[in-house]
Write a protein that holds these residues in place. Sequence first.
Motif, PDB file in Angstrom:
ATOM      1  N   GLY A  29     -20.956   8.858 -21.940  1.00 43.09           N
ATOM      2  CA  GLY A  29     -21.885   9.069 -20.844  1.00 43.09           C
ATOM      3  C   GLY A  29     -21.250   8.956 -19.471  1.00 43.09           C
ATOM      4  O   GLY A  29     -20.440   8.058 -19.218  1.00 43.09           O
ATOM      5  N   ASP A  30     -21.642   9.869 -18.597  1.00 41.77           N
ATOM      6  CA  ASP A  30     -21.154   9.832 -17.218  1.00 41.77           C
ATOM      7  C   ASP A  30     -21.972   8.806 -16.422  1.00 41.77           C
ATOM      8  O   ASP A  30     -22.798   8.086 -16.983  1.00 41.77           O
ATOM      9  CB  ASP A  30     -21.186  11.228 -16.584  1.00 41.77           C
ATOM     10  CG  ASP A  30     -22.584  11.829 -16.527  1.00 41.77           C
ATOM     11  OD1 ASP A  30     -23.588  11.077 -16.634  1.00 41.77           O
ATOM     12  OD2 ASP A  30     -22.678  13.057 -16.390  1.00 41.77           O
ATOM     13  N   ARG A  31     -21.764   8.749 -15.103  1.00 34.90           N
ATOM     14  CA  ARG A  31     -22.442   7.733 -14.266  1.00 34.90           C
ATOM     15  C   ARG A  31     -23.964   7.799 -14.356  1.00 34.90           C
ATOM     16  O   ARG A  31     -24.641   6.793 -14.235  1.00 34.90           O
ATOM     17  CB  ARG A  31     -22.015   7.885 -12.812  1.00 34.90           C
ATOM     18  CG  ARG A  31     -20.594   7.487 -12.554  1.00 34.90           C
ATOM     19  CD  ARG A  31     -20.253   7.683 -11.072  1.00 34.90           C
ATOM     20  NE  ARG A  31     -18.850   7.496 -10.853  1.00 34.90           N
ATOM     21  CZ  ARG A  31     -18.335   6.432 -10.255  1.00 34.90           C
ATOM     22  NH1 ARG A  31     -19.117   5.478  -9.821  1.00 34.90           N
ATOM     23  NH2 ARG A  31     -17.031   6.338 -10.104  1.00 34.90           N
ATOM     24  N   ALA A  32     -24.488   8.981 -14.561  1.00 35.62           N
ATOM     25  CA  ALA A  32     -25.943   9.163 -14.589  1.00 35.62           C
ATOM     26  C   ALA A  32     -26.547   9.022 -15.987  1.00 35.62           C
ATOM     27  O   ALA A  32     -27.768   9.012 -16.132  1.00 35.62           O
ATOM     28  CB  ALA A  32     -26.293  10.537 -14.015  1.00 35.62           C
ATOM     29  N   GLN A  63     -12.386  11.083 -20.423  1.00 36.43           N
ATOM     30  CA  GLN A  63     -13.139  10.635 -19.241  1.00 36.43           C
ATOM     31  C   GLN A  63     -14.634  10.786 -19.513  1.00 36.43           C
ATOM     32  O   GLN A  63     -15.036  11.664 -20.281  1.00 36.43           O
ATOM     33  CB  GLN A  63     -12.738  11.439 -18.011  1.00 36.43           C
ATOM     34  CG  GLN A  63     -12.968  12.920 -18.136  1.00 36.43           C
ATOM     35  CD  GLN A  63     -12.305  13.718 -17.031  1.00 36.43           C
ATOM     36  OE1 GLN A  63     -11.720  13.163 -16.119  1.00 36.43           O
ATOM     37  NE2 GLN A  63     -12.405  15.029 -17.103  1.00 36.43           N
ATOM     38  N   PRO A  64     -15.462   9.948 -18.897  1.00 39.29           N
ATOM     39  CA  PRO A  64     -16.913  10.070 -19.090  1.00 39.29           C
ATOM     40  C   PRO A  64     -17.401  11.429 -18.594  1.00 39.29           C
ATOM     41  O   PRO A  64     -17.057  11.853 -17.494  1.00 39.29           O
ATOM     42  CB  PRO A  64     -17.485   8.938 -18.231  1.00 39.29           C
ATOM     43  CG  PRO A  64     -16.369   7.967 -18.068  1.00 39.29           C
ATOM     44  CD  PRO A  64     -15.117   8.804 -18.063  1.00 39.29           C
ATOM     45  N   ALA A  65     -18.173  12.134 -19.419  1.00 37.58           N
ATOM     46  CA  ALA A  65     -18.650  13.463 -19.021  1.00 37.58           C
ATOM     47  C   ALA A  65     -19.922  13.889 -19.749  1.00 37.58           C
ATOM     48  O   ALA A  65     -20.452  14.946 -19.458  1.00 37.58           O
ATOM     49  CB  ALA A  65     -17.556  14.498 -19.276  1.00 37.58           C
ATOM     50  N   SER A  66     -20.403  13.089 -20.688  1.00 35.31           N
ATOM     51  CA  SER A  66     -21.534  13.524 -21.515  1.00 35.31           C
ATOM     52  C   SER A  66     -22.858  12.993 -20.972  1.00 35.31           C
ATOM     53  O   SER A  66     -22.893  12.242 -19.997  1.00 35.31           O
ATOM     54  CB  SER A  66     -21.336  13.062 -22.962  1.00 35.31           C
ATOM     55  OG  SER A  66     -21.698  11.707 -23.119  1.00 35.31           O
ATOM     56  N   HIS A  67     -23.926  13.373 -21.651  1.00 36.00           N
ATOM     57  CA  HIS A  67     -25.260  12.847 -21.337  1.00 36.00           C
ATOM     58  C   HIS A  67     -25.547  11.594 -22.166  1.00 36.00           C
ATOM     59  O   HIS A  67     -26.703  11.216 -22.312  1.00 36.00           O
ATOM     60  CB  HIS A  67     -26.326  13.913 -21.582  1.00 36.00           C
ATOM     61  CG  HIS A  67     -26.347  14.975 -20.544  1.00 36.00           C
ATOM     62  ND1 HIS A  67     -26.114  16.301 -20.824  1.00 36.00           N
ATOM     63  CD2 HIS A  67     -26.551  14.903 -19.206  1.00 36.00           C
ATOM     64  CE1 HIS A  67     -26.190  17.004 -19.712  1.00 36.00           C
ATOM     65  NE2 HIS A  67     -26.442  16.176 -18.710  1.00 36.00           N
ATOM     66  N   GLY A  68     -24.512  10.975 -22.722  1.00 32.61           N
ATOM     67  CA  GLY A  68     -24.667   9.738 -23.477  1.00 32.61           C
ATOM     68  C   GLY A  68     -24.092   9.795 -24.877  1.00 32.61           C
ATOM     69  O   GLY A  68     -23.817   8.764 -25.477  1.00 32.61           O
ATOM     70  N   CYS A  69     -23.914  11.007 -25.399  1.00 29.14           N
ATOM     71  CA  CYS A  69     -23.304  11.134 -26.729  1.00 29.14           C
ATOM     72  C   CYS A  69     -21.810  10.845 -26.657  1.00 29.14           C
ATOM     73  O   CYS A  69     -21.229  10.778 -25.576  1.00 29.14           O
ATOM     74  CB  CYS A  69     -23.513  12.551 -27.273  1.00 29.14           C
ATOM     75  SG  CYS A  69     -25.202  12.882 -27.804  1.00 29.14           S
ATOM     76  N   VAL A  70     -21.209  10.675 -27.814  1.00 32.73           N
ATOM     77  CA  VAL A  70     -19.760  10.508 -27.928  1.00 32.73           C
ATOM     78  C   VAL A  70     -19.205  11.859 -28.349  1.00 32.73           C
ATOM     79  O   VAL A  70     -19.453  12.317 -29.461  1.00 32.73           O
ATOM     80  CB  VAL A  70     -19.399   9.420 -28.967  1.00 32.73           C
ATOM     81  CG1 VAL A  70     -17.892   9.302 -29.115  1.00 32.73           C
ATOM     82  CG2 VAL A  70     -20.024   8.082 -28.580  1.00 32.73           C
TER      83      VAL A  70
END
Length: 153
Positions: free
Chosen positions: A65-68, A118-125
Amino acid sequence: MHTAISAKLINITAAALTGAALLFGAGSGVAHAANKIVARVSLSQQVMEVSIDGRPTFAWKVSTGDRAHVTPTGSFKPTRMHEMWYSKKYDNAPMPHSVFFSGGYAVHATYAIKHLGQPASHGCVRLHPDNAADFYQLVETFGATNTSIVIVK
């Protein structure tokens, strides 16, 4: 070709572990420990380390997951699997080799491989497609009850 070789390796590993469990008997510690998979995801390192029967076997870059968007932490069991899934929440985004572990959260392949690490998803791995196929095959071979997905900060 990579997927075929990996699947063959996974099946050989499964057979070897099952054979070891049978050889040493159901009452021994070896039989109890055999065929256990632990996938440990480090959010800070953006890495998934997979151990089979307590032995480190794979280490793959991930995107969580990204910052959001939060990736849940804790210890989970796979709840369902789909060779191909399309996100109902995110515009039918493809999620190949999905192993769901908490509601709509899954370990799955991504085509955005440049973002791995790097973090880039909507929460998935997210995993590289080859690695997601390997993980999916591992869970399918060893079973969801013998698989743990552990996500740590």
